[in-house]
Motif scaffolding. Structure first.
Motif, mmCIF file in Angstrom:
data_model
loop_
_atom_site.group_PDB
_atom_site.id
_atom_site.type_symbol
_atom_site.label_atom_id
_atom_site.label_comp_id
_atom_site.label_asym_id
_atom_site.label_seq_id
_atom_site.Cartn_x
_atom_site.Cartn_y
_atom_site.Cartn_z
ATOM 1 N N TYR A 1 -12.872 -1.467 -5.979
ATOM 2 C CA TYR A 1 -11.629 -0.935 -5.425
ATOM 3 C C TYR A 1 -11.508 -1.344 -3.948
ATOM 4 O O TYR A 1 -10.477 -1.852 -3.510
ATOM 5 N N ASP B 1 0.831 -1.213 0.000
ATOM 6 C CA ASP B 1 0.000 0.000 0.000
ATOM 7 C C ASP B 1 0.862 1.258 0.000
ATOM 8 O O ASP B 1 0.489 2.281 -0.575
ATOM 9 N N GLU C 1 1.579 1.919 -3.472
ATOM 10 C CA GLU C 1 0.369 2.458 -4.117
ATOM 11 C C GLU C 1 0.187 3.925 -3.759
ATOM 12 O O GLU C 1 -0.131 4.761 -4.596
ATOM 13 N N ASP C 2 0.390 4.267 -2.485
ATOM 14 C CA ASP C 2 0.111 5.630 -2.010
ATOM 15 C C ASP C 2 1.174 6.646 -2.419
ATOM 16 O O ASP C 2 0.956 7.841 -2.328
ATOM 17 N N ARG D 1 -6.225 13.158 -4.588
ATOM 18 C CA ARG D 1 -6.702 11.777 -4.741
ATOM 19 C C ARG D 1 -8.210 11.765 -4.522
ATOM 20 O O ARG D 1 -8.723 12.407 -3.622
#
Ligand SMILES: O=C(O)CO[C@@H](C(=O)O)[C@@H](OCCCCCc1ccc2ccccc2c1)C(=O)NCCCCCc1ccc2ccccc2c1
Ligand SMILES: [Mg+2]
Ligand SMILES: [Mg+2]
Length: 340
Positions: free
Chosen positions: A141, A50, A53-54, A198
């Motif tokens: 998601y 993650d 991803e972030d 985001r």
């Protein structure tokens, strides 16, 4: 279990756990037997994924294969990534300790962790360039980043023999635990995420109330923002019946606490967010004292039912008469209350 692991790599893993998760560290460390270490490694593996991803500084064409191939690093002793600027980058820098401890887990646990890591990485990669459009994509998601965690955890519970087969096999219920947590986080983090550029609120919902998601930050769009917020909270409340059925099937106390505490925190957060304009000006968090109270209370199914009833009633009392989602919100709150 308060014994300190002696192996350095194991100690590093618990250090990483405490550094990268306020909300899960304590409940993971309280898990019985082999589960404690397996879930700790499971958490660190996915937190590392993650973090990639972030990290908005990694270009998409570099990030895509990083996410889809990440699971392979679990079998590469010494693998690490030192170019991340994210808050949890320490877990990527110290990943060799995670790989070492992963290799010592029972192969049953390794298979679950590898499977979820591979599926989650592919799912994240698929959402890299497109923002969440339909409600269906929102559920997809959330399935990839959180539903799969619930499914993986449930398989670990059954593999440890501390829970029955049905807990590990009923993936729909396990998925709902993850969706409830992730949707609550997405609803709560509106300001933080939009400030980072985001967007996780589904376009299918917010586009009914504004031309752009960031508009809700404007005072003259506050009314429409609340209607959008209330529709999202109502959508999240649909998962509550599944959550309660899932929790009612658990028999091990440490697993029950581990699963129930994040769920009651999420329900309390949803209630605080409902019809609350503060969502658009700051991050709405439940007070420390209330969180502690929930943690110590959430240890039996009766307590869980009482806690969910309390927050469902609080939401029901505040449903604005003309809110577009009012009817469904009241039906969902009523369903929680009827259950007792
Ligand atoms: O960066 C952040 O700090 C927040 O990141 C969010 C994001 O980027 O969307 C987002 O990242 C999601 C991708 C990585 C998932 C990491 C994770 C979280 C909790 C775990 C608990 C136990 C075992 C493994 C776990 C793995 C995030 O952390 N959202 C918090 C909600 C996700 C909860 C996952 C989950 C699902 C079902 C569960 C059932 C029972 C107990 C815990 C559960 C925990
Ligand atoms: Mg994250
Ligand atoms: Mg993420």
């Amino acid at each position: 279990n308060d014994e300190q692991p002696c192996r350095l790599t194991a100690r590093m893993c618990y250090h990483l756990l405490s550094k990268t998760s306020r909300s899960f560290s304590a409940v993971i460390q309280a898990l019985d037997g082999e589960l404690r270490h397996a879930v700790c490694i499971f958490y660190l593996t996915l937190r590392a994924l993650d973090t990639v991803e972030d990290d908005m500084t990694i270009p998409i064409d570099v990030k895509m294969p990083m996410l889809t191939n990440f699971y392979q690093h679990l079998h590469e002793p010494g693998w690490k990534y030192t170019d991340s600027s994210e808050k949890d980058s320490i877990v990527l820098e110290q990943f060799p300790s995670v790989v070492e401890e992963f290799g010592r887990l029972d192969v049953l646990y390794q298979e679950v962790i590898t499977y979820v890591c591979k599926e989650m990485g592919q799912g994240m990669a698929g959402f890299l360039q497109c923002k969440v459009g339909t409600i269906k994509e929102w559920d997809e998601y959330c399935h990839f980043v959180a539903g799969l965690v619930g499914i993986g955890l449930s398989r670990l519970f059954t593999a440890s023999s501390l829970e029955t087969r049905v807990v590990g096999e009923d993936t729909a219920l396990a998925n709902s635990l993850g969706l409830f947590l992730q949707k609550t986080n997405i609803i709560r983090d509106y300001l933080e995420d939009t400030d980072d550029g985001r967007e996780f609120w589904p376009r299918e919902i917010w586009s009914k109330y504004a031309g752009a998601l960031s508009e809700f930050k404007r005072a003259d769009k506050r009314e429409k923002g609340l209607e959008c917020l209330n529709e999202l909270v109502t959508n999240a409340l649909r998962h509550v019946p599944d959550v309660l059925v899932y929790l009612s099937r658990l028999r091990n106390q440490s697993i029950f606490n581990f699963c129930a505490i994040p769920q009651v925190m999420a329900m309390a957060t949803l209630e605080r967010c409902y019809s609350n304009p503060a969502v658009f000006t700051r991050v709405v968090k439940i007070r420390k004292g209330e969180a502690v109270r929930l943690m110590v209370d959430a240890t039996s199914m009766d307590a869980i039912n009482a806690i969910f009833d309390k927050f469902a009633r609080l939401i029901d009392l505040r449903v604005p008469i003309r809110d577009p989602s009012a009817a469904e919100t009241r039906v969902l709150c009523g369903a929680v209350l009827q259950r007792t």
